[in-house]
Motif scaffolding. Structure first.
Motif, PDB file in Angstrom:
ATOM      1  N   LEU A  11      -4.989  -1.768  11.358  1.00 44.56           N
ATOM      2  CA  LEU A  11      -3.964  -2.720  10.926  1.00 44.56           C
ATOM      3  C   LEU A  11      -4.529  -4.133  11.010  1.00 44.56           C
ATOM      4  CD1 LEU A  11      -1.022  -3.527  10.255  1.00 44.56           C
ATOM      5  CD2 LEU A  11      -0.570  -3.479  12.726  1.00 44.56           C
ATOM      6  N   VAL A  12      -4.353  -4.884   9.933  1.00 50.08           N
ATOM      7  CA  VAL A  12      -4.833  -6.260   9.892  1.00 50.08           C
ATOM      8  C   VAL A  12      -3.791  -7.107   9.184  1.00 50.08           C
ATOM      9  CG1 VAL A  12      -6.115  -5.905   7.749  1.00 50.08           C
ATOM     10  CG2 VAL A  12      -6.816  -7.722   9.327  1.00 50.08           C
ATOM     11  N   GLN A  13      -3.693  -8.357   9.553  1.00 52.02           N
ATOM     12  CA  GLN A  13      -2.757  -9.263   8.901  1.00 52.02           C
ATOM     13  C   GLN A  13      -3.327  -9.734   7.564  1.00 52.02           C
ATOM     14  OE1 GLN A  13      -1.929 -12.463  11.630  1.00 52.02           O
ATOM     15  NE2 GLN A  13      -0.408 -11.259  12.740  1.00 52.02           N
ATOM     16  N   PRO A  14      -2.456 -10.099   6.642  1.00 52.77           N
ATOM     17  CA  PRO A  14      -2.950 -10.670   5.374  1.00 52.77           C
ATOM     18  C   PRO A  14      -3.887 -11.841   5.635  1.00 52.77           C
ATOM     19  CG  PRO A  14      -0.618 -10.208   5.219  1.00 52.77           C
ATOM     20  CD  PRO A  14      -0.999  -9.975   6.666  1.00 52.77           C
ATOM     21  N   GLY A  15      -4.992 -11.858   4.894  1.00 54.79           N
ATOM     22  CA  GLY A  15      -6.003 -12.876   5.107  1.00 54.79           C
ATOM     23  C   GLY A  15      -7.074 -12.480   6.100  1.00 54.79           C
ATOM     24  N   GLY A  16      -6.859 -11.388   6.789  1.00 56.25           N
ATOM     25  CA  GLY A  16      -7.811 -10.947   7.796  1.00 56.25           C
ATOM     26  C   GLY A  16      -8.963 -10.147   7.223  1.00 56.25           C
ATOM     27  N   LYS A  86      -5.373  -8.396   1.383  1.00 56.01           N
ATOM     28  CA  LYS A  86      -4.033  -8.586   0.847  1.00 56.01           C
ATOM     29  C   LYS A  86      -3.211  -7.333   1.107  1.00 56.01           C
ATOM     30  CE  LYS A  86      -6.121 -11.086  -3.046  1.00 56.01           C
ATOM     31  NZ  LYS A  86      -6.269 -11.120  -4.526  1.00 56.01           N
ATOM     32  N   PRO A  87      -1.895  -7.441   1.121  1.00 57.61           N
ATOM     33  CA  PRO A  87      -1.064  -6.238   1.308  1.00 57.61           C
ATOM     34  C   PRO A  87      -1.378  -5.153   0.278  1.00 57.61           C
ATOM     35  CG  PRO A  87       0.263  -8.196   1.612  1.00 57.61           C
ATOM     36  CD  PRO A  87      -1.077  -8.672   1.140  1.00 57.61           C
ATOM     37  N   GLU A  88      -1.730  -5.540  -0.928  1.00 56.38           N
ATOM     38  CA  GLU A  88      -2.019  -4.543  -1.954  1.00 56.38           C
ATOM     39  C   GLU A  88      -3.358  -3.838  -1.741  1.00 56.38           C
ATOM     40  OE1 GLU A  88      -1.208  -7.753  -2.426  1.00 56.38           O
ATOM     41  OE2 GLU A  88      -2.344  -8.651  -4.094  1.00 56.38           O
ATOM     42  N   ASP A  89      -4.154  -4.289  -0.767  1.00 61.39           N
ATOM     43  CA  ASP A  89      -5.385  -3.576  -0.427  1.00 61.39           C
ATOM     44  C   ASP A  89      -5.118  -2.367   0.466  1.00 61.39           C
ATOM     45  OD1 ASP A  89      -7.002  -6.753  -0.097  1.00 61.39           O
ATOM     46  OD2 ASP A  89      -7.232  -5.321  -1.750  1.00 61.39           O
ATOM     47  N   ALA A  90      -3.931  -2.255   1.004  1.00 61.53           N
ATOM     48  CA  ALA A  90      -3.618  -1.158   1.911  1.00 61.53           C
ATOM     49  C   ALA A  90      -3.780   0.184   1.210  1.00 61.53           C
ATOM     50  CB  ALA A  90      -2.195  -1.301   2.438  1.00 61.53           C
ATOM     51  N   ALA A  91      -4.487   1.086   1.865  1.00 60.88           N
ATOM     52  CA  ALA A  91      -4.770   2.394   1.278  1.00 60.88           C
ATOM     53  C   ALA A  91      -5.575   3.214   2.287  1.00 60.88           C
ATOM     54  CB  ALA A  91      -5.574   2.244  -0.016  1.00 60.88           C
ATOM     55  N   VAL A  92      -5.769   4.470   1.958  1.00 65.15           N
ATOM     56  CA  VAL A  92      -6.770   5.266   2.657  1.00 65.15           C
ATOM     57  C   VAL A  92      -8.097   5.046   1.944  1.00 65.15           C
ATOM     58  CG1 VAL A  92      -7.505   7.562   3.375  1.00 65.15           C
ATOM     59  CG2 VAL A  92      -5.065   6.978   3.363  1.00 65.15           C
ATOM     60  N   PHE A  93      -9.095   4.632   2.671  1.00 63.19           N
ATOM     61  CA  PHE A  93     -10.413   4.363   2.117  1.00 63.19           C
ATOM     62  C   PHE A  93     -11.330   5.558   2.398  1.00 63.19           C
ATOM     63  CE2 PHE A  93     -10.724  -0.121   0.712  1.00 63.19           C
ATOM     64  CZ  PHE A  93      -9.411  -0.488   0.942  1.00 63.19           C
ATOM     65  N   GLY A 112     -16.081  11.688   2.668  1.00 66.77           N
ATOM     66  CA  GLY A 112     -15.561  11.597   4.009  1.00 66.77           C
ATOM     67  C   GLY A 112     -14.084  11.952   4.050  1.00 66.77           C
ATOM     68  N   GLN A 113     -13.518  11.930   5.251  1.00 70.57           N
ATOM     69  CA  GLN A 113     -12.134  12.350   5.434  1.00 70.57           C
ATOM     70  C   GLN A 113     -11.144  11.217   5.214  1.00 70.57           C
ATOM     71  OE1 GLN A 113     -14.096  11.423   7.864  1.00 70.57           O
ATOM     72  NE2 GLN A 113     -12.828  10.096   9.137  1.00 70.57           N
ATOM     73  N   GLY A 114     -11.642  10.000   5.142  1.00 73.47           N
ATOM     74  CA  GLY A 114     -10.783   8.850   4.886  1.00 73.47           C
ATOM     75  C   GLY A 114     -10.406   8.098   6.150  1.00 73.47           C
ATOM     76  N   THR A 115     -10.188   6.804   5.982  1.00 69.55           N
ATOM     77  CA  THR A 115      -9.731   5.966   7.089  1.00 69.55           C
ATOM     78  C   THR A 115      -8.640   5.036   6.551  1.00 69.55           C
ATOM     79  OG1 THR A 115     -10.425   4.462   8.871  1.00 69.55           O
ATOM     80  CG2 THR A 115     -11.521   4.186   6.750  1.00 69.55           C
ATOM     81  N   GLN A 116      -7.564   4.911   7.302  1.00 70.01           N
ATOM     82  CA  GLN A 116      -6.400   4.152   6.848  1.00 70.01           C
ATOM     83  C   GLN A 116      -6.604   2.664   7.073  1.00 70.01           C
ATOM     84  OE1 GLN A 116      -3.240   5.375   5.507  1.00 70.01           O
ATOM     85  NE2 GLN A 116      -3.107   3.170   5.038  1.00 70.01           N
ATOM     86  N   VAL A 117      -6.315   1.889   6.043  1.00 68.12           N
ATOM     87  CA  VAL A 117      -6.291   0.438   6.146  1.00 68.12           C
ATOM     88  C   VAL A 117      -4.879  -0.035   5.833  1.00 68.12           C
ATOM     89  CG1 VAL A 117      -7.110  -1.729   5.149  1.00 68.12           C
ATOM     90  CG2 VAL A 117      -8.719   0.134   5.587  1.00 68.12           C
ATOM     91  N   THR A 118      -4.278  -0.740   6.771  1.00 72.46           N
ATOM     92  CA  THR A 118      -2.934  -1.277   6.601  1.00 72.46           C
ATOM     93  C   THR A 118      -3.006  -2.790   6.697  1.00 72.46           C
ATOM     94  OG1 THR A 118      -1.977   0.712   7.610  1.00 72.46           O
ATOM     95  CG2 THR A 118      -0.569  -1.231   7.461  1.00 72.46           C
ATOM     96  N   VAL A 119      -2.433  -3.465   5.720  1.00 72.26           N
ATOM     97  CA  VAL A 119      -2.433  -4.929   5.696  1.00 72.26           C
ATOM     98  C   VAL A 119      -0.984  -5.392   5.734  1.00 72.26           C
ATOM     99  CG1 VAL A 119      -3.226  -7.006   4.523  1.00 72.26           C
ATOM    100  CG2 VAL A 119      -4.529  -4.867   4.309  1.00 72.26           C
ATOM    101  N   SER A 120      -0.598  -5.911   6.865  1.00 69.90           N
ATOM    102  CA  SER A 120       0.802  -6.284   7.042  1.00 69.90           C
ATOM    103  C   SER A 120       0.932  -7.319   8.147  1.00 69.90           C
ATOM    104  CB  SER A 120       1.627  -5.044   7.386  1.00 69.90           C
ATOM    105  OG  SER A 120       2.971  -5.396   7.673  1.00 69.90           O
ATOM    106  N   SER A 121       1.924  -8.180   8.005  1.00 68.65           N
ATOM    107  CA  SER A 121       2.191  -9.155   9.058  1.00 68.65           C
ATOM    108  C   SER A 121       3.257  -8.622  10.005  1.00 68.65           C
ATOM    109  CB  SER A 121       2.630 -10.486   8.452  1.00 68.65           C
ATOM    110  OG  SER A 121       3.732 -10.303   7.594  1.00 68.65           O
TER     111      SER A 121
END
Length: 121
Positions: A11-16, A86-93, A112-121
């Motif tokens: 989990l990362v904040q927008p801009g991070g 950005k919030p729209e970058d959130a996805a399983v990578f 690979g099995q994937g890793t979750q990226v969440t972009v949210s404040s």
């Protein structure tokens, strides 16, 4: 067999920023192109970036200028540095790699099995 293991999501904040890693292991003779893809809920998996054995890179428009793909051939590892998220970058990578296994004559594609990226404040 060959395994690809991703890490670095979270989990990362927008801009991070986040740095994803993907390490390949197994009976590997060589690795050609490695890449990162992502899949958001309800959407198809899409290309993020690729890098070939000569370190030539390609980027999807969505990440160009913000994402950087790199690799460490000695460690059979590919990285994705993501900045200005950005919030729209959130996805399983997911990472993938075209691998020539020991004793084989042609590359096979592994995921690979994937890793979750969440972009949210």
């Amino acid at each position: 067999q060959v395994q690809l293991v991703e890490s670095g999501g979270g989990l990362v904040q927008p801009g991070g920023s986040l740095r994803l890693s993907c390490a390949a292991s197994g009976r590997i003779r060589s690795i050609n192109t490695m890449g990162w893809y992502r899949q958001a809920p309800g959407k198809q998996r899409e290309l993020v970036a690729t890098i070939n054995s000569g370190s030539y890179t390609k980027y999807a428009d969505s990440g160009r200028g913000r994402f950087t793909i790199s690799r460490d051939n000695a460690q059979n590892t590919v990285y994705l540095q993501m900045n200005s998220l950005k919030p729209e970058d959130a996805a399983v990578f997911y990472c993938n790699a075209w691998v020539l296994r020991v004793g084989r004559t042609s590359d096979l594609l592994y995921w690979g099995q994937g890793t979750q990226v969440t972009v949210s404040s």
